[in-house]
Design an enzyme around this catalytic site. Structure first.
Site, PDB file in Angstrom:
ATOM      1  N   LYS A  33     -19.938  34.133  -6.930  1.00 17.99           N
ATOM      2  CA  LYS A  33     -20.353  34.643  -8.295  1.00 17.99           C
ATOM      3  C   LYS A  33     -20.482  36.216  -7.861  1.00 17.99           C
ATOM      4  CE  LYS A  33     -23.844  32.131  -9.904  1.00 17.99           C
ATOM      5  NZ  LYS A  33     -25.092  31.420  -9.652  1.00 17.99           N
ATOM      6  N   ARG A 102     -30.071  34.863  -8.862  1.00 12.31           N
ATOM      7  CA  ARG A 102     -29.442  33.612  -8.692  1.00 12.31           C
ATOM      8  C   ARG A 102     -28.640  33.636  -7.321  1.00 12.31           C
ATOM      9  NH1 ARG A 102     -27.610  31.745 -13.958  1.00 12.31           N
ATOM     10  NH2 ARG A 102     -28.221  33.316 -15.638  1.00 12.31           N
ATOM     11  N   GLY A 111     -25.299  24.009  -8.541  1.00 18.05           N
ATOM     12  CA  GLY A 111     -26.559  23.377  -8.617  1.00 18.05           C
ATOM     13  C   GLY A 111     -27.371  22.987  -7.280  1.00 18.05           C
ATOM     14  N   MET A 113     -28.312  25.389  -5.014  1.00 12.46           N
ATOM     15  CA  MET A 113     -29.366  26.444  -4.435  1.00 12.46           C
ATOM     16  C   MET A 113     -30.422  26.858  -5.741  1.00 12.46           C
ATOM     17  SD  MET A 113     -27.346  28.362  -1.659  1.00 12.46           S
ATOM     18  CE  MET A 113     -25.913  28.661  -2.533  1.00 12.46           C
ATOM     19  N   ARG A 346     -15.528  31.637 -12.694  1.00  9.84           N
ATOM     20  CA  ARG A 346     -15.227  31.296 -11.719  1.00  9.84           C
ATOM     21  C   ARG A 346     -14.147  30.315 -11.981  1.00  9.84           C
ATOM     22  NH1 ARG A 346     -20.793  27.670 -10.412  1.00  9.84           N
ATOM     23  NH2 ARG A 346     -20.607  26.637 -12.173  1.00  9.84           N
ATOM     24  N   HIS A 469     -24.640  18.187 -15.044  1.00  9.60           N
ATOM     25  CA  HIS A 469     -24.380  18.055 -13.731  1.00  9.60           C
ATOM     26  C   HIS A 469     -23.762  16.626 -13.103  1.00  9.60           C
ATOM     27  CE1 HIS A 469     -26.212  16.719  -9.838  1.00  9.60           C
ATOM     28  NE2 HIS A 469     -26.033  17.999  -9.495  1.00  9.60           N
ATOM     29  N   ARG A 577       5.077  -4.817  10.038  1.00  6.98           N
ATOM     30  CA  ARG A 577       4.422  -5.458  11.115  1.00  6.98           C
ATOM     31  C   ARG A 577       4.863  -6.970  10.844  1.00  6.98           C
ATOM     32  NH1 ARG A 577      -0.206  -1.617   9.759  1.00  6.98           N
ATOM     33  NH2 ARG A 577      -1.038  -1.066  11.795  1.00  6.98           N
ATOM     34  N   ARG A 683       8.928  -3.756  13.568  1.00  7.57           N
ATOM     35  CA  ARG A 683       8.221  -3.992  14.969  1.00  7.57           C
ATOM     36  C   ARG A 683       8.286  -5.666  15.488  1.00  7.57           C
ATOM     37  NH1 ARG A 683       2.163  -2.633  15.468  1.00  7.57           N
ATOM     38  NH2 ARG A 683       1.641  -4.654  14.300  1.00  7.57           N
ATOM     39  N   GLU A 817       1.654   3.869  22.132  1.00  9.82           N
ATOM     40  CA  GLU A 817       0.160   3.470  22.099  1.00  9.82           C
ATOM     41  C   GLU A 817      -0.579   3.548  23.246  1.00  9.82           C
ATOM     42  OE1 GLU A 817       0.532   0.037  18.972  1.00  9.82           O
ATOM     43  OE2 GLU A 817       2.074  -0.213  20.398  1.00  9.82           O
ATOM     44  N   SER A 836       7.489   6.031  18.037  1.00  9.36           N
ATOM     45  CA  SER A 836       6.630   5.948  16.859  1.00  9.36           C
ATOM     46  C   SER A 836       5.103   5.923  17.459  1.00  9.36           C
ATOM     47  CB  SER A 836       6.820   4.683  15.888  1.00  9.36           C
ATOM     48  OG  SER A 836       5.958   4.641  14.726  1.00  9.36           O
ATOM     49  N   GLY A 838       1.813   5.061  17.611  1.00  8.55           N
ATOM     50  CA  GLY A 838       0.700   4.048  17.078  1.00  8.55           C
ATOM     51  C   GLY A 838      -0.705   4.429  17.383  1.00  8.55           C
ATOM     52  N   THR A 839      -1.116   5.362  16.492  1.00  6.91           N
ATOM     53  CA  THR A 839      -2.354   5.917  17.009  1.00  6.91           C
ATOM     54  C   THR A 839      -3.510   5.189  16.613  1.00  6.91           C
ATOM     55  OG1 THR A 839      -1.887   7.186  14.728  1.00  6.91           O
ATOM     56  CG2 THR A 839      -1.566   8.347  16.592  1.00  6.91           C
ATOM     57  N   ASN A 840      -3.375   4.020  16.180  1.00  8.32           N
ATOM     58  CA  ASN A 840      -4.667   3.222  16.378  1.00  8.32           C
ATOM     59  C   ASN A 840      -4.948   2.821  17.475  1.00  8.32           C
ATOM     60  OD1 ASN A 840      -4.254   3.322  13.569  1.00  8.32           O
ATOM     61  ND2 ASN A 840      -3.601   1.544  13.422  1.00  8.32           N
ATOM     62  N   ASP A 841      -3.803   2.372  18.323  1.00 11.67           N
ATOM     63  CA  ASP A 841      -4.129   1.812  19.829  1.00 11.67           C
ATOM     64  C   ASP A 841      -4.168   3.153  20.662  1.00 11.67           C
ATOM     65  OD1 ASP A 841      -4.458  -0.973  20.109  1.00 11.67           O
ATOM     66  OD2 ASP A 841      -2.323  -0.945  19.159  1.00 11.67           O
ATOM     67  N   CYS A 904       2.807   5.822  13.013  1.00 12.03           N
ATOM     68  CA  CYS A 904       2.706   4.644  12.061  1.00 12.03           C
ATOM     69  C   CYS A 904       1.218   4.301  12.002  1.00 12.03           C
ATOM     70  CB  CYS A 904       3.628   3.846  12.299  1.00 12.03           C
ATOM     71  SG  CYS A 904       3.435   3.014  13.841  1.00 12.03           S
ATOM     72  N   TYR A 924       8.790  12.472  10.793  1.00  7.20           N
ATOM     73  CA  TYR A 924       8.107  12.103   9.708  1.00  7.20           C
ATOM     74  C   TYR A 924       6.593  11.341  10.024  1.00  7.20           C
ATOM     75  CZ  TYR A 924       8.933   7.214  11.983  1.00  7.20           C
ATOM     76  OH  TYR A 924       8.981   6.248  12.883  1.00  7.20           O
TER      77      TYR A 924
HETATM   78  C1  PEP Z   1      -1.367   1.385  15.970  1.00  5.88           C
HETATM   79  O1  PEP Z   1      -1.731   0.950  17.018  1.00  5.88           O
HETATM   80  O2  PEP Z   1      -1.242   2.438  15.320  1.00  5.88           O
HETATM   81  C2  PEP Z   1      -0.400   0.602  14.975  1.00  5.88           C
HETATM   82  C3  PEP Z   1       0.201   1.027  14.289  1.00  5.88           C
HETATM   83  O3  PEP Z   1      -0.239  -0.753  15.466  1.00  5.88           O
HETATM   84  P1  PEP Z   1      -1.521  -1.832  15.049  1.00  5.88           P
HETATM   85  O4  PEP Z   1      -2.472  -1.179  14.057  1.00  5.88           O
HETATM   86  O5  PEP Z   1      -0.509  -2.992  14.341  1.00  5.88           O
HETATM   87  O6  PEP Z   1      -1.890  -2.228  16.432  1.00  5.88           O
HETATM   88 MG    MG Z   2      -0.909  -0.895  17.706  1.00  3.68          MG
END
Ligand code: PEP
Ligand code: MG
Length: 947
Positions: A33, A102, A111, A113, A346, A469, A577, A683, A817, A836, A838-841, A904, A924
């Site tokens: 401001k 202000r 809003g 502060m 602003r 608000h 899957r 897969r 993974e 690829s 598999g960042t979940n695992d 993925c 990718y």
């Molecule tokens: C993972 O592990 O990131 C994955 C894509 O496989 P899933 O979630 O099916 O185990």
């Molecule tokens: Mg997995």
């Protein structure tokens, strides 16, 4: 040594720039401001004179709640200059200067502060002002506002005593609205307010203007650390150590008669993005009357007839401001006796739709480059464009069933369905504790309500306008919101609301559409909008594709998902899957049959294989085969084969595989068709087999009950099933028999899948489709696993192509993974043509946190306590998991320079994780089709941010 400069006059922007080094630095020093007030002054916009106390002063103050040395003297000096510029004097009864105080941090925190207006009024200056203005009503009104604000904001007294006193007074007089209050009435209220201060605090309302100013500055500094400000910063990722600046500015008055007024405006429509002035004003009123939404405002165009000169000046100045900032501006203005003053400008907050349209339009208007446009839209805003809406059919039905409840101002787009709650705490609690979808309903909202608004699927207020608000906050967070639905009567005591002859009680369902402003009772079905119809978004995303290096692919199992992904701009399927199709009701019994008979059949197959191996090697149990041994072995093999061919279990096993194969073939054909010409990563089976069978607990209960009741029909089958389930039972199934391990223990399942993939690909090719299958082997941890499994599968691919007389281009690769796979990526890349992540695992295994339980059990606490900055299952942990990925790519590409790399896991749709994938050289990212558009934008932003 020159003294540290804590205070900058609005016309000292050059000095601030010199000290701070850049405009960003000026914004850090003077707050958004303050920097804008200084900038406006420089551009020649009429800004009431004043000065800014720096954020550095705020930070110094926080250490021991004392103004830093020299600051107060600088304030006094700046005040002197301001007095001169304004031609008025602070505390002078004959010509008093009044100022506002202000807050203003580097990043706008609307809003959150404190603000104090009319500082400098006391019994004496009030008398003087009456003489000067001949307008006792205005003066007394201003004075009571100061007592109220100083009382609540600075001295910490609750709002209620003040509000109750006014309400009571008005009731006693039979007044409905504030405009009925006379000069004497306001004088009486001022005295009442002063008495409240005395009663609550034990001392008199401070009459010394400098004391008022000192108190107000302290209060603004303190408000940086109020709970709501801290909550807001957490949510918006604003660092705590930035501090707030304080702007002290000459007051100008919009409540000095009908040639005065005040208003707020956006230079473009913040809801739709259209290039039209959008704003509201009130004649004869002061600023907070507009923002609070208490009085009904007029549309800005009305000003043209009421104060034409000021309107003309307003339109010219706002155009100048937009040209200058090359951004849509959100301005506050006041007209004091026909003279226009700009109080603030602003960059305006806007809905997702407006953000995209404005960015697109500004490129076409030649204001900004395409790259700038890409940077101006947040990936989350693109996501909002995919927000659900009610179908016309659902709305028509609801209308026919007389479920239409009310219509208000459409303040933030998107549809929401939830149970209503009338206060922020309950809304938050019901959402957090019970996971309910909640809609927060209030007469109007205040900054204290933000936690409820954040927990809500939708917000509904009966008061306030499009810049109130509730509207501003909801738009920013992308929460569907309707404001000013004044036909609704909210009864806070009975906890219910009424409209159109209907009553909705707390906890009951409503459906609201923030795009149309309509509210219905009950639950309306939600549908997803067609992104491809949104011209501006499509253009923006195509510009994004021009600058990104990363491609965006999609995780899609079915052709319809693949088609949607492609429509949304996916350049391939990064994960299908396959096993998801196994769950279909017509297939599951066959899948179960396959599993039930897998172990016994495999044992027999393994036996035969061992015998054949011995025959081939000419050795058995460590010694060379004699002729008679050979004959006996041959006979044993022949018997074994015969027995297997007649074995009911083996028949069931192969029968099930034969049944599933053509179904999978047609699944894959559909994907190749939808993705014609683009890569499709399929897969092979990944989850532990027990996931396809009933749970052990339920089976145990069923069998026990049947036995107890003496029921025999079907008992044997149930017992067999139970035996299989028990044999498949594992303590840690996520770390058990799944992925490539299944491919080694029960190879026929993956073989069937690979055959189905290549039969489909060959058929597709014959039909003029251009398929690009990529076979992905899940959960590899050791190169020997691939060594064992992959060549057989590749051979099947070749066999099928030979049978069909068709060649298709294909790849075989693996998921990364397991940390061991990442660490030994060089060895794995000898076999895998693509990785690829598999960042979940990979996150689960790297942290050792169960992805199914961690969030519920401790991860939320971890994030709250700051043990982890973010939930690593949502946003990639760059230092740990991310580092593994980076080195895996480096190692893998040493061996195979053209190694294709993707991701993925869920992180593929998260902007920060996408940036990381850009940085480490992924080809990718792959995410759900709905997130493809936002991922395209995030990929472009990653490229632009890291040029
Ligand atoms: C993972 O592990 O990131 C994955 C894509 O496989 P899933 O979630 O099916 O185990
Ligand atoms: Mg997995």
């Amino acid at each position: 040594m020159t003294e540290k400069k804590w205070v900058y006059l609005f016309d000292e922007v050059e000095q601030a720039e010199k000290y701070a080094g850049s405009w960003d630095g000026v914004r850090g020093l003077l707050g958004g401001k303050g920097a804008n007030l200084a900038e406006m002054t420089r551009v020649g916009v009429p800004v009431p004179p004043g000065f800014t106390i720096t954020t550095e002063a705020c930070n110094a103050f926080q250490k021991n709640r004392q103004f830093p040395e020299g600051m107060w003297d600088q304030v006094l000096a700046a005040l002197k200059i301001t007095e001169k510029k304004a031609g008025k004097q602070f505390g002078d009864p004959t010509n008093p200067l009044l100022v506002s105080c202000r807050s203003g941090a580097k990043f706008s925190m609307p809003g959150m502060m404190d603000t104090v207006l009319n500082i400098g009024m006391n019994d004496e200056t009030a008398k003087g002002m009456i003489k000067l203005t001949n307008n006792p009503r205005f003066v007394n009104d201003s004075y009571r506002r100061l007592v109220h604000m100083l009382g609540t904001v600075v001295l910490g007294i609750d709002d209620e005593p003040f509000e109750d006193a006014l309400k009571q007074y008005k009731a006693q007089k039979g007044y409905k609205v504030d405009t009925e209050m006379t000069a004497e009435d306001w004088a009486t209220i001022t005295e009442t307010y002063k008495a409240i201060v005395k009663k609550e605090k034990g001392f008199d309302f401070p009459q010394d203007p400098l004391k008022q100013l000192e108190f107000a500055i302290q209060a603004v500094f303190d408000s940086w650390n109020s709970k709501r400000a801290i909550d807001y910063r957490r949510r918006e990722n604003i660092p705590d150590d930035l501090g707030t600046a304080v702007n002290i500015q000459t007051m100008v008055f919009g409540n000095m008669g009908n040639d005065s007024g005040t208003g707020v405006a956006f230079t473009r429509d913040p809801q739709t993005g259209e290039n039209v002035m959008f704003g509201e004003y009130l004649l004869n009123a002061q600023g907070e009357d507009v923002v609070a939404g208490i009085r009904n405002t007029s549309k800005i165009t009305g000003l043209k007839d009421e104060i034409p000169d000021a309107y003309k000046a307003f339109m010219e100045i706002t155009r100048k401001l937009e040209d200058h900032y090359k951004e849509m501006q959100d301005v506050e203005f006041t007209i004091e006796r026909g003279k226009l003053w700009m109080l603030q400008t602003r960059n305006g907050k806007r809905s997702a739709k407006a953000a995209i349209k404005i960015a697109y339009d500004m490129v076409n208007e030649g204001f900004i480059s395409k790259e700038e446009a890409i940077m101006r839209v947040a990936p989350a805003q693109v996501d909002q464009m995919l927000h659900p809406q009610f179908s016309n059919k659902a709305v028509d039905e609801a209308k026919a069933q007389k479920r239409f409840f009310a219509k208000g101002v459409n303040a933030s787009p998107g549809a929401a369905v939830g149970r209503i709650y009338f206060d922020a705490d309950t809304a938050e609690k019901k959402h957090k504790d019970e996971g309910q979808d909640v809609i927060m309903v209030r007469p109007f909202t205040k900054p204290d309500d933000v936690h409820g608004m954040l927990a809500a699927k939708g917000i509904l207020t009966s008061e306030g306008g499009a810049t109130s608000h509730a509207a501003v906050v909801a738009r920013q967070f992308g929460v569907p919101c309707i404001v000013g639905a004044s036909v609704i009567q909210i009864d806070m005591e009975k906890r219910e609301m009424r409209s159109n002859g209907l009553v909705v009680k707390e906890g009951e369902w409503i459906s609201l559409d923030g795009s149309t402003g309509e509210v219905y009772i009950g639950q309306l079905e939600l549908t997803t909008p067609d992104v491809t119809q949104q011209k501006e978004l499509m253009a923006l995303l195509s510009w994004a594709d021009e600058v990104s290096r990363l491609q965006v692919w999609a995780n899609a199992d079915y052709p319809k998902d693949a088609r949607r992904a492609r429509e949304y701009g996916a350049k391939g399927i990064g994960l299908c899957r396959t096993e998801h199709m196994f769950f279909e009701t017509t297939r599951l019994p066959h899948v179960q049959q396959m599993i039930m008979n897998a172990e016994a059949t495999q044992k027999k197959l393994n036996n035969l294989e061992a015998l054949e191996g011995a025959l081939k090697a000419g050795r058995l149990e460590g010694r060379a085969l004699k002729d008679e041994d050979r004959a006996a072995l041959e006979a044993e093999i022949a018997d074994g084969k015969k027995a297997l061919a007649e074995d009911p279990g083996a028949k069931a096993y192969f029968g099930a595989l034969d049944f599933i194969l053509p179904l999978q073939r047609s699944d894959f054909y559909g994907l190749f068709e939808a993705m014609n010409g683009l890569p499709v990563i399929i897969r092979l089976i990944d989850p532990p087999l027990h996931e396809f069978l009933p749970s052990m607990e339920s089976l145990l209960t069923e069998v026990a009950t049947m036995r107890a009741k003496g029921e025999t029909e079907g008992l044997a089958e149930k017992e067999d099933l139970l035996a299989v389930v028990e044999s498949l039972h594992e303590s840690n199934p996520m770390m058990g028999l799944r992925g490539i391990r299944l491919g080694i223990v029960y190879p026929d399942i993956m073989k069937m899948q690979v055959r189905a993939i290549f039969e489909a690909a060959c058929d597709a090719k014959k039909n003029g489709i251009d398929p690009h299958p990529e076979v992905m082997i899940p959960l590899t941890g050791h190169v020997n696993e691939l060594k064992l499994v992959q060549p057989t599968l590749v051979q099947i691919a070749k066999d099928v192509m030979a049978e069909k007389g068709v060649e298709v281009s294909y790849k075989f690769g693996t998921m990364i993974e397991i940390p061991r796979a990442a660490v030994t990526a060089a060895e794995i890349a000898e076999y895998a043509e693509f990785f690829s992540f598999g960042t979940n695992d990979l996150t689960q295994m790297t942290f050792g946190y169960s992805r199914d339980d961690a969030e519920r059990n401790f991860l939320v606490t971890y994030v709250e306590k700051g043990v982890l900055p973010k939930n690593p299952f949502q946003q990639l942990d760059r230092e740990g998991v991310g580092r593994l990925m980076k080195s895996a790519i480096e190692e893998g590409r040493k061996v195979r320079p053209n190694l294709e790399v993707g991701i993925c896991g869920e992180h593929g749709g998260d902007p920060s994780s996408i940036e990381w994938c850009h940085l480490i050289g992924n080809n990718y990212v792959s995410c759900s089709p709905f997130r493809v558009p936002l991922a395209r934008l995030a990929a472009a932003q990653a490229a632009l941010n890291n040029k």
